[in-house]
Design a protein around this motif. Structure first.
Motif, PDB file in Angstrom:
ATOM      1  N   LYS A   1       7.080  83.631  -6.575  1.00  0.00           N
ATOM      2  CA  LYS A   1       6.057  84.111  -7.568  1.00  0.00           C
ATOM      3  C   LYS A   1       6.305  85.533  -8.034  1.00  0.00           C
ATOM      4  N   SER A   2       6.559  86.234  -7.299  1.00  0.00           N
ATOM      5  CA  SER A   2       6.553  87.826  -7.916  1.00  0.00           C
ATOM      6  C   SER A   2       7.874  87.878  -8.810  1.00  0.00           C
ATOM      7  N   CYS A   3       8.628  87.073  -8.719  1.00  0.00           N
ATOM      8  CA  CYS A   3       9.626  87.307  -9.581  1.00  0.00           C
ATOM      9  C   CYS A   3       9.447  86.269 -10.885  1.00  0.00           C
ATOM     10  N   GLY A   4       8.387  85.661 -11.133  1.00  0.00           N
ATOM     11  CA  GLY A   4       8.028  85.069 -12.277  1.00  0.00           C
ATOM     12  C   GLY A   4       8.194  83.625 -12.260  1.00  0.00           C
ATOM     13  N   ILE A   5       8.398  82.968 -11.163  1.00  0.00           N
ATOM     14  CA  ILE A   5       8.595  81.516 -10.875  1.00  0.00           C
ATOM     15  C   ILE A   5       7.213  80.734 -10.964  1.00  0.00           C
ATOM     16  N   THR A   6       7.091  79.588 -11.326  1.00  0.00           N
ATOM     17  CA  THR A   6       5.930  79.017 -11.403  1.00  0.00           C
ATOM     18  C   THR A   6       5.878  77.603 -10.812  1.00  0.00           C
ATOM     19  N   HIS A   7       7.457  77.145 -10.607  1.00  0.00           N
ATOM     20  CA  HIS A   7       7.241  75.794  -9.963  1.00  0.00           C
ATOM     21  C   HIS A   7       8.679  75.665  -9.154  1.00  0.00           C
ATOM     22  N   ALA A   8       8.612  75.097  -7.933  1.00  0.00           N
ATOM     23  CA  ALA A   8       9.788  74.989  -7.085  1.00  0.00           C
ATOM     24  C   ALA A   8      10.162  73.340  -6.826  1.00  0.00           C
TER      25      ALA A   8
END
Length: 318
Positions: A245-252
């Motif tokens: 999340k801190s790296c800009g990820i929204t979905h896994a």
């Protein structure tokens, strides 16, 4: 004064009929010309005179009809090209075409049992294996980047099959250009860490380095920072998702099935595919498999097509 004979009367009567007939024909011609002009059926020469269609050719259609006819022609041409490609690549049937993606995207939530502590409270990226949909579509995702087979790129381009890539830098750095060609074809390039480690065994700082570092590589090489992240081996913990999340990820996204060159593997007990399932495969060749990437795609497409499924693009639903 000369008496009017029978012949003279006949000539007068015939001339009257001819003039009347010409008048009728003139009115009909004018009416016909107006109707054709309104329909857009009339073609003209540079001097404004009407030109007849060439023998064997139909008059021009009105603009809306021409547009529909051109659209239908493009569809027929595309269908024929796809059928030819299916034969060329040895598929059992022509792959089905996915419906248009929804205007309103489905709500994506973490699959039950896949949560970490504080998942909802910290608004961490959802972890999921299936997209909520009733349509018979599946999503193909391909991981890592070890194999760089030009035939695979040709096959997917000719068949127009969408897919999503999750890349690791240690495998793609020997040929960034291969994946650039993939990107130009419309494929999304996403994050699979720098070095493909088992993330739960690393500290938060090292996990963040693996994930954010790969974000930087993809942005530098391909011009776009991804929002999708797949943890190597599908393994993660709370630190993984917080770092992502801190790296800009929204979905896994994870997966519900995995396809190999010679078999399928299933997460569900029924050993079947379902609407919205995400399918995993890998960039692998004969060094790892008993076949090539086109062999894997052939196995994948033959099964999903036989089951009545089309392949859709994952990013269009997120």
């Amino acid at each position: 004064m000369r008496a009017v004979g029978r012949n003279d009367k006949n000539r007068v009567l015939w001339g009257t009929r001819v003039r009347g007939g010409l008048a009728v024909l003139t009115v009909a011609a004018i009416a016909s010309g107006c109707t054709q002009s309104e329909r857009g059926d009339r073609s003209e020469t540079p001097h404004g005179s009407r030109a007849r269609p060439a023998p064997g050719r139909q008059p021009l259609l009105a603009p809306p009809a021409r547009a529909l006819d051109a659209y239908a022609t493009r569809l027929r041409t595309a269908a024929l090209a796809r059928a030819a490609a299916a034969r060329r690549w040895g598929l059992a049937k022509v792959p089905l075409t996915a419906p248009a993606p929804p205007a309103k995207k489905p709500r994506i939530t973490t699959r039950k049992g896949f949560e970490v502590d504080g998942h909802a409270e910290d608004d961490l990226p959802p972890v999921f294996t299936t997209i909520p949909t009733e349509q018979k579509i599946v999503f193909l995702t391909i991981d890592d980047g070890a194999e760089k087979d030009p035939a695979f790129l040709r096959m997917m381009t000719e068949l127009k099959i969408p897919y999503t890539a999750f890349l690791s830098d240690y495998l793609i750095k020997e040929d960034y250009g291969y994946f650039k060609r993939m990107q130009r074809a419309g494929v999304g390039l996403n994050n699979h860490t720098l070095n493909h480690p088992y993330l739960p065994g690393l500290s938060y700082a090292r996990q963040k380095h693996e994930i954010c570092g790969m974000q930087d590589v993809i942005e530098e090489r391909y011009g776009k920072r991804p929002v999708l992240f797949r943890p190597p081996f599908g393994s993660y913990n709370g630190n993984t998702l917080r770092a992502a999340k801190s790296c800009g990820i929204t979905h896994a996204p994870l997966w519900n099935e995995e396809v190999f060159v010679d078999h399928w593997a299933y997460r569900e007990w029924d050993r079947d595919i379902h609407p919205g399932d995400i399918v995993l495969s890998h960039f692998r060749g004969k060094e790892h498999w008993k076949g090539t990437m086109p062999d894997m795609i052939r196995r994948f497409l033959d099964r999903v097509t036989a089951k009545g499924y089309a392949v859709a693009r994952l990013e269009d639903y997120l």
